[in-house]
Design a protein around this motif. Structure first.
Motif, PDB file in Angstrom:
ATOM      1  N   LYS A  39      28.197  40.384  40.153  1.00 28.20           N
ATOM      2  CA  LYS A  39      27.195  39.318  40.041  1.00 28.20           C
ATOM      3  C   LYS A  39      27.711  38.348  38.991  1.00 28.20           C
ATOM      4  O   LYS A  39      27.912  38.727  37.828  1.00 28.20           O
ATOM      5  CB  LYS A  39      25.832  39.870  39.617  1.00 28.20           C
ATOM      6  N   GLY A  40      27.949  37.132  39.384  1.00 31.37           N
ATOM      7  CA  GLY A  40      28.516  36.142  38.471  1.00 31.37           C
ATOM      8  C   GLY A  40      29.211  35.062  39.269  1.00 31.37           C
ATOM      9  O   GLY A  40      28.965  34.871  40.469  1.00 31.37           O
ATOM     10  N   LYS A  41      30.079  34.322  38.605  1.00 27.21           N
ATOM     11  CA  LYS A  41      30.858  33.289  39.295  1.00 27.21           C
ATOM     12  C   LYS A  41      31.962  33.948  40.090  1.00 27.21           C
ATOM     13  O   LYS A  41      32.779  34.697  39.537  1.00 27.21           O
ATOM     14  CB  LYS A  41      31.444  32.315  38.278  1.00 27.21           C
ATOM     15  N   LEU A  42      32.023  33.666  41.384  1.00 29.36           N
ATOM     16  CA  LEU A  42      33.003  34.334  42.237  1.00 29.36           C
ATOM     17  C   LEU A  42      34.435  33.956  41.870  1.00 29.36           C
ATOM     18  O   LEU A  42      35.364  34.729  42.129  1.00 29.36           O
ATOM     19  CB  LEU A  42      32.726  34.007  43.705  1.00 29.36           C
ATOM     20  N   GLN A  43      34.618  32.816  41.235  1.00 27.90           N
ATOM     21  CA  GLN A  43      35.956  32.465  40.742  1.00 27.90           C
ATOM     22  C   GLN A  43      36.430  33.475  39.699  1.00 27.90           C
ATOM     23  O   GLN A  43      37.627  33.772  39.604  1.00 27.90           O
ATOM     24  CB  GLN A  43      35.953  31.048  40.137  1.00 27.90           C
ATOM     25  N   ASP A  44      35.478  34.020  38.927  1.00 23.00           N
ATOM     26  CA  ASP A  44      35.837  35.042  37.939  1.00 23.00           C
ATOM     27  C   ASP A  44      36.233  36.349  38.624  1.00 23.00           C
ATOM     28  O   ASP A  44      37.099  37.077  38.134  1.00 23.00           O
ATOM     29  CB  ASP A  44      34.674  35.290  36.975  1.00 23.00           C
ATOM     30  N   LEU A  45      35.594  36.629  39.749  1.00 22.38           N
ATOM     31  CA  LEU A  45      35.970  37.825  40.508  1.00 22.38           C
ATOM     32  C   LEU A  45      37.402  37.728  41.002  1.00 22.38           C
ATOM     33  O   LEU A  45      38.205  38.656  40.815  1.00 22.38           O
ATOM     34  CB  LEU A  45      35.021  38.005  41.698  1.00 22.38           C
ATOM     35  N   VAL A  46      37.744  36.614  41.631  1.00 23.66           N
ATOM     36  CA  VAL A  46      39.104  36.501  42.177  1.00 23.66           C
ATOM     37  C   VAL A  46      40.138  36.349  41.063  1.00 23.66           C
ATOM     38  O   VAL A  46      41.290  36.762  41.225  1.00 23.66           O
ATOM     39  CB  VAL A  46      39.213  35.342  43.200  1.00 23.66           C
ATOM     40  N   LEU A  47      39.715  35.774  39.935  1.00 21.26           N
ATOM     41  CA  LEU A  47      40.631  35.717  38.789  1.00 21.26           C
ATOM     42  C   LEU A  47      40.948  37.123  38.309  1.00 21.26           C
ATOM     43  O   LEU A  47      42.118  37.460  38.050  1.00 21.26           O
ATOM     44  CB  LEU A  47      40.010  34.897  37.657  1.00 21.26           C
ATOM     45  N   ASN A  48      39.935  37.965  38.222  1.00 16.72           N
ATOM     46  CA  ASN A  48      40.166  39.338  37.773  1.00 16.72           C
ATOM     47  C   ASN A  48      40.972  40.120  38.798  1.00 16.72           C
ATOM     48  O   ASN A  48      41.847  40.927  38.434  1.00 16.72           O
ATOM     49  CB  ASN A  48      38.829  40.034  37.508  1.00 16.72           C
ATOM     50  N   ASP A  49      40.721  39.890  40.091  1.00 16.96           N
ATOM     51  CA  ASP A  49      41.514  40.557  41.129  1.00 16.96           C
ATOM     52  C   ASP A  49      42.984  40.128  41.049  1.00 16.96           C
ATOM     53  O   ASP A  49      43.897  40.947  41.244  1.00 16.96           O
ATOM     54  CB  ASP A  49      40.954  40.231  42.516  1.00 16.96           C
ATOM     55  N   THR A  50      43.197  38.850  40.777  1.00 19.44           N
ATOM     56  CA  THR A  50      44.563  38.350  40.621  1.00 19.44           C
ATOM     57  C   THR A  50      45.234  38.997  39.418  1.00 19.44           C
ATOM     58  O   THR A  50      46.398  39.421  39.483  1.00 19.44           O
ATOM     59  CB  THR A  50      44.563  36.815  40.467  1.00 19.44           C
ATOM     60  N   GLU A  68      47.205  45.296  28.921  1.00 19.94           N
ATOM     61  CA  GLU A  68      45.773  44.983  28.866  1.00 19.94           C
ATOM     62  C   GLU A  68      45.392  44.266  27.569  1.00 19.94           C
ATOM     63  O   GLU A  68      44.424  43.511  27.524  1.00 19.94           O
ATOM     64  CB  GLU A  68      44.932  46.252  29.008  1.00 19.94           C
ATOM     65  N   LYS A  69      46.194  44.511  26.535  1.00 19.56           N
ATOM     66  CA  LYS A  69      45.941  43.866  25.252  1.00 19.56           C
ATOM     67  C   LYS A  69      46.034  42.344  25.369  1.00 19.56           C
ATOM     68  O   LYS A  69      45.455  41.601  24.564  1.00 19.56           O
ATOM     69  CB  LYS A  69      46.955  44.395  24.227  1.00 19.56           C
ATOM     70  N   TYR A  70      46.727  41.874  26.374  1.00 23.25           N
ATOM     71  CA  TYR A  70      46.973  40.437  26.530  1.00 23.25           C
ATOM     72  C   TYR A  70      46.200  39.849  27.715  1.00 23.25           C
ATOM     73  O   TYR A  70      46.547  38.791  28.230  1.00 23.25           O
ATOM     74  CB  TYR A  70      48.480  40.183  26.705  1.00 23.25           C
ATOM     75  N   LYS A  71      45.123  40.527  28.115  1.00 18.49           N
ATOM     76  CA  LYS A  71      44.373  40.042  29.273  1.00 18.49           C
ATOM     77  C   LYS A  71      43.847  38.631  29.056  1.00 18.49           C
ATOM     78  O   LYS A  71      43.901  37.783  29.968  1.00 18.49           O
ATOM     79  CB  LYS A  71      43.208  40.979  29.610  1.00 18.49           C
ATOM     80  N   SER A  72      43.331  38.355  27.888  1.00 13.55           N
ATOM     81  CA  SER A  72      42.768  37.030  27.627  1.00 13.55           C
ATOM     82  C   SER A  72      43.820  35.942  27.820  1.00 13.55           C
ATOM     83  O   SER A  72      43.569  34.936  28.514  1.00 13.55           O
ATOM     84  CB  SER A  72      42.204  36.962  26.206  1.00 13.55           C
ATOM     85  N   GLU A  73      44.989  36.132  27.240  1.00 14.66           N
ATOM     86  CA  GLU A  73      46.051  35.133  27.358  1.00 14.66           C
ATOM     87  C   GLU A  73      46.538  35.010  28.801  1.00 14.66           C
ATOM     88  O   GLU A  73      46.766  33.894  29.303  1.00 14.66           O
ATOM     89  CB  GLU A  73      47.230  35.499  26.455  1.00 14.66           C
ATOM     90  N   ILE A  74      46.675  36.159  29.473  1.00 14.99           N
ATOM     91  CA  ILE A  74      47.147  36.138  30.865  1.00 14.99           C
ATOM     92  C   ILE A  74      46.157  35.391  31.761  1.00 14.99           C
ATOM     93  O   ILE A  74      46.551  34.547  32.572  1.00 14.99           O
ATOM     94  CB  ILE A  74      47.374  37.578  31.383  1.00 14.99           C
ATOM     95  N   CYS A  75      44.865  35.682  31.598  1.00 13.51           N
ATOM     96  CA  CYS A  75      43.862  35.046  32.453  1.00 13.51           C
ATOM     97  C   CYS A  75      43.734  33.550  32.165  1.00 13.51           C
ATOM     98  O   CYS A  75      43.530  32.754  33.083  1.00 13.51           O
ATOM     99  CB  CYS A  75      42.516  35.745  32.289  1.00 13.51           C
ATOM    100  N   LYS A  76      43.855  33.185  30.918  1.00 14.31           N
ATOM    101  CA  LYS A  76      43.819  31.746  30.590  1.00 14.31           C
ATOM    102  C   LYS A  76      45.009  31.025  31.221  1.00 14.31           C
ATOM    103  O   LYS A  76      44.869  29.893  31.695  1.00 14.31           O
ATOM    104  CB  LYS A  76      43.809  31.561  29.070  1.00 14.31           C
ATOM    105  N   TYR A  77      46.136  31.690  31.214  1.00 12.33           N
ATOM    106  CA  TYR A  77      47.311  31.071  31.852  1.00 12.33           C
ATOM    107  C   TYR A  77      47.128  30.988  33.366  1.00 12.33           C
ATOM    108  O   TYR A  77      47.401  29.960  33.983  1.00 12.33           O
ATOM    109  CB  TYR A  77      48.577  31.852  31.519  1.00 12.33           C
ATOM    110  N   LEU A  78      46.651  32.081  33.971  1.00 17.11           N
ATOM    111  CA  LEU A  78      46.431  32.073  35.418  1.00 17.11           C
ATOM    112  C   LEU A  78      45.445  30.979  35.821  1.00 17.11           C
ATOM    113  O   LEU A  78      45.615  30.314  36.851  1.00 17.11           O
ATOM    114  CB  LEU A  78      45.901  33.429  35.884  1.00 17.11           C
TER     115      LEU A  78
END
Length: 628
Positions: A39-50, A68-78
């Motif tokens: 439940k949330g923004k579906l763009q966040d779902l596909v970002l997490n799946d990516t 996993e320690k770098y999830k924030s940086e990785i997701c911001k880059y993606l």
């Protein structure tokens, strides 16, 4: 079967968790499938799946890094392609493979390649729906989700809106939804004899999401289904056409307690429980479930429950997230004595759900478990039962109110949908109070076939009954709109035959000040709605800003000037002015009206909230608003 199942509730605000999806989660897990609730923004779902897909590749190429320690940086880059975030990620300059992987998945996400048929990861997707005025967000959710499923035929849509408007959903999405509850085998398309609606709720999926449902402190259940009435404004006959008069819950609630822990309250969503010929059995079963008159609740150790279920592998994602939340609560509770436990949790990366692992949680369990005794209150608290959809005033008797007094119902919700039934309603309230039900509540439907004055009379009757019976009745006026009319089901613009836009805005402005409810207190009610019918009718035509900032305008004499101006107009001119006032549109009347007396009256309606803040003392305006 080991399929990947995605359950979605569209990203609207709602009070109650989606019971249908909680049962569907149980169903698919029984079949051995992997279930995700979102439940949330579906763009966040596909970002997490990516991110998850990339993570597997990163570990395959270098398992020495705790990625996993770098999830924030990785997701911001993606998401953004930020070079600043890119160079914070390990090995991007040293390893051509790592560098290439990140850039590949950045392109993948930017180009929405997750929509490509060969990249879709979900075998089945089930989407629930709620109110029709959430039409746009729900349709957008369905259309987006279709592109995530390997086969669009395996996208299932159900719930309230879907059952009411199946043909419209089919037209918009090319998916014909499932209508009504899942009361027959094979309704989800699998070849088995499981009846999904009879399955227990999987409360664990609620821990997977960030959204917190306001009604999250109790068991959810039905003890009857359907309703014997066929009210014109109600969708229940379509949603649950067959009345079932007894669905015992005690055994299931005891099983739920063993798995998910004790819950304080019991929320029953029955549409007409008093219509049951087995009402006495229903009350006895509720008592058997642990909800007798004086039953109390002691908060369970949520941390231990989560640990137990994590060990069993019931829902690792949910319980890791739950445990991290409990860690944070513990640190806040410990205050000055937190350093040792904080350092331990920080060392094992347990202060963030993205970095916490099942292994680390279990490895540190013995070192932290004793601390959690501080976190949960041992003070007994009363438990309550809520027949949330209300009970039928026409079916209230001395016998059933006496029987209902054996359980801790609070509040007792008695429907009061129109003034025509006021004698029946009043008698029902008196009987309920006689047997100790002194905390009452109801929804008052308006904008249907009632007049504004009839709404006032219903509200006033409740206030008068509170005074006379020393009871507490909270009224929640609820605006009707036709959920099946294609002109109105996707908005809230419908105006009933006795109403107009100004009258609707008046009620909404008053309720804005009372936070949507009207409780006991005669003086408060009279200030908000008027001492009598004449004062209420005056309010209906009062400029909105004078309602919201009532005391300020009243104390400065401006409200009185408006009222004198209103009453000084001859009837013919007043009728012209009323037509404009009732439209609640003051944007262009000067193009048609040239009479100075009418223009003078209408000028009061052009005062806006912003004008109030600008032209008057800001402090006094706000004070007058909060006192309303």
């Amino acid at each position: 079967m080991n399929r990947k199942i995605l359950l979605i509730e569209p990203n609207y605000k709602n009070k109650y968790p989606p019971m249908s999806l909680m049962k569907i989660a149980t169903y698919y897990k029984l079949l051995g499938d992997h279930v995700t609730f979102f439940k949330g923004k579906l763009q966040d779902l596909v970002l997490n799946d990516t991110y998850e897909a990339l993570l597997k590749q990163l570990y395959a190429n270098d398992s020495s890094i705790f990625w996993e320690k770098y999830k924030s940086e990785i997701c911001k880059y993606l998401k953004k392609g930020s070079s600043e975030e890119f160079y914070k990620i390990p090995l991007v300059e040293e390893s051509l493979i790592i560098n290439s992987l990140l850039k590949y998945y950045r392109r993948y996400f930017r180009n929405k390649e997750y929509f490509y048929p060969e990249n879709r990861i979900y075998d089945k997707i089930a989407i629930t729906t709620l109110f029709t005025f959430y039409w746009d967000i729900t349709i957008d959710t369905i259309k987006f989700a279709k592109q995530l499923c390997k086969d669009e035929k395996n996208v299932l849509v159900g719930g309230v809106m879907a059952s009411i408007l199946p043909n419209y959903i089919k037209k918009e999405t090319n998916i014909y939804p499932i209508i009504g509850p899942l009361i027959r085998p094979k309704m989800l398309g699998d070849d088995n004899n499981i009846i999904v609606d009879s399955l227990p709720l999987d409360y664990s999926i609620l821990e997977e999401i960030d959204y917190v449902y306001p009604a999250n402190d109790g068991y959810l259940a039905y003890m009857t289904r359907g309703c014997i009435n066929k009210c014109k404004f109600c969708a229940v006959p379509k949603l649950e056409p067959e009345y079932k008069d007894y669905l015992p819950i005690a055994k299931q609630l005891k099983l739920d307690e063993k798995v998910f822990g004790l819950k304080r309250n019991l929320l029953l969503l029955d549409n007409n429980v008093l219509a049951s010929s087995r009402f006495n059995d229903i009350i006895d079963n509720i008592k058997l479930a642990g909800f007798s008159k004086d039953s109390t609740y002691i908060e369970p150790n949520i941390f231990e429950i989560a640990i137990k279920n994590l060990k069993k592998g019931l829902n690792d994602k949910a319980y890791i997230k739950c445990i991290v939340k409990e860690y944070k609560r513990l640190i806040k509770k410990l205050g000055k004595n937190t350093q040792e436990i904080y350092d331990l949790l920080d060392k094992y990366y347990l202060l963030n759900a993205d970095t916490a692992t099942k292994k680390s949680i279990l490895d540190t369990y013995d070192m932290v478990k004793d601390k959690f005794d501080l976190l949960y209150s041992k003070r007994p608290r009363k438990r309550y039962v809520d027949f949330n959809q209300g009970i039928d005033a026409r079916l209230i008797t001395e016998d059933n109110m006496k029987k209902m007094a054996e359980i801790p119902v609070q509040p007792v919700r008695i429907a009061f949908d129109n003034w025509k039934m006021h004698k029946i309603y009043e008698k029902a309230v008196r009987i309920a109070v006689k047997y100790g039900h002194k905390n009452l509540s109801n929804y008052l439907l308006y904008n249907f076939e009632d007049t504004p004055l009839e709404l006032y009379k219903r509200l006033k009757l409740n206030v008068d009954l509170c005074e006379e019976l020393n009871a507490s009745i909270y009224s929640f006026p609820m605006k009707y709109h036709p959920i099946e009319d294609p002109d109105y089901f996707s908005n809230r613009d419908y105006i009933g035959k006795h109403w107009n836009r100004k009258f609707i805005r008046t009620i909404q402005a008053i309720l804005n000040s009372t936070k949507g409810k009207v409780g006991k207190g005669k003086s408060f009610f009279e200030e908000a709605f008027g001492k009598n019918e004449q004062e209420f009718e005056k309010l209906l035509y009062m400029p909105e800003v004078m309602i919201i900032y009532r005391f300020y305008y009243k104390n400065n004499g401006i409200t009185e000037k408006w009222w004198k101006c209103f009453n000084s107009l001859p009837q013919k001119k007043l009728n012209i002015a009323k037509n404009i006032i009732e439209s609640n549109d003051f944007s262009s009347y000067e193009l048609e009206i040239f009479d100075k007396d009418i223009l003078n009256l209408l000028s009061y309606y052009k005062i806006t909230r912003d004008d109030a803040e600008k032209h008057f003392n800001n402090k006094n305006v706000k004070k007058s608003k909060s006192n309303n």
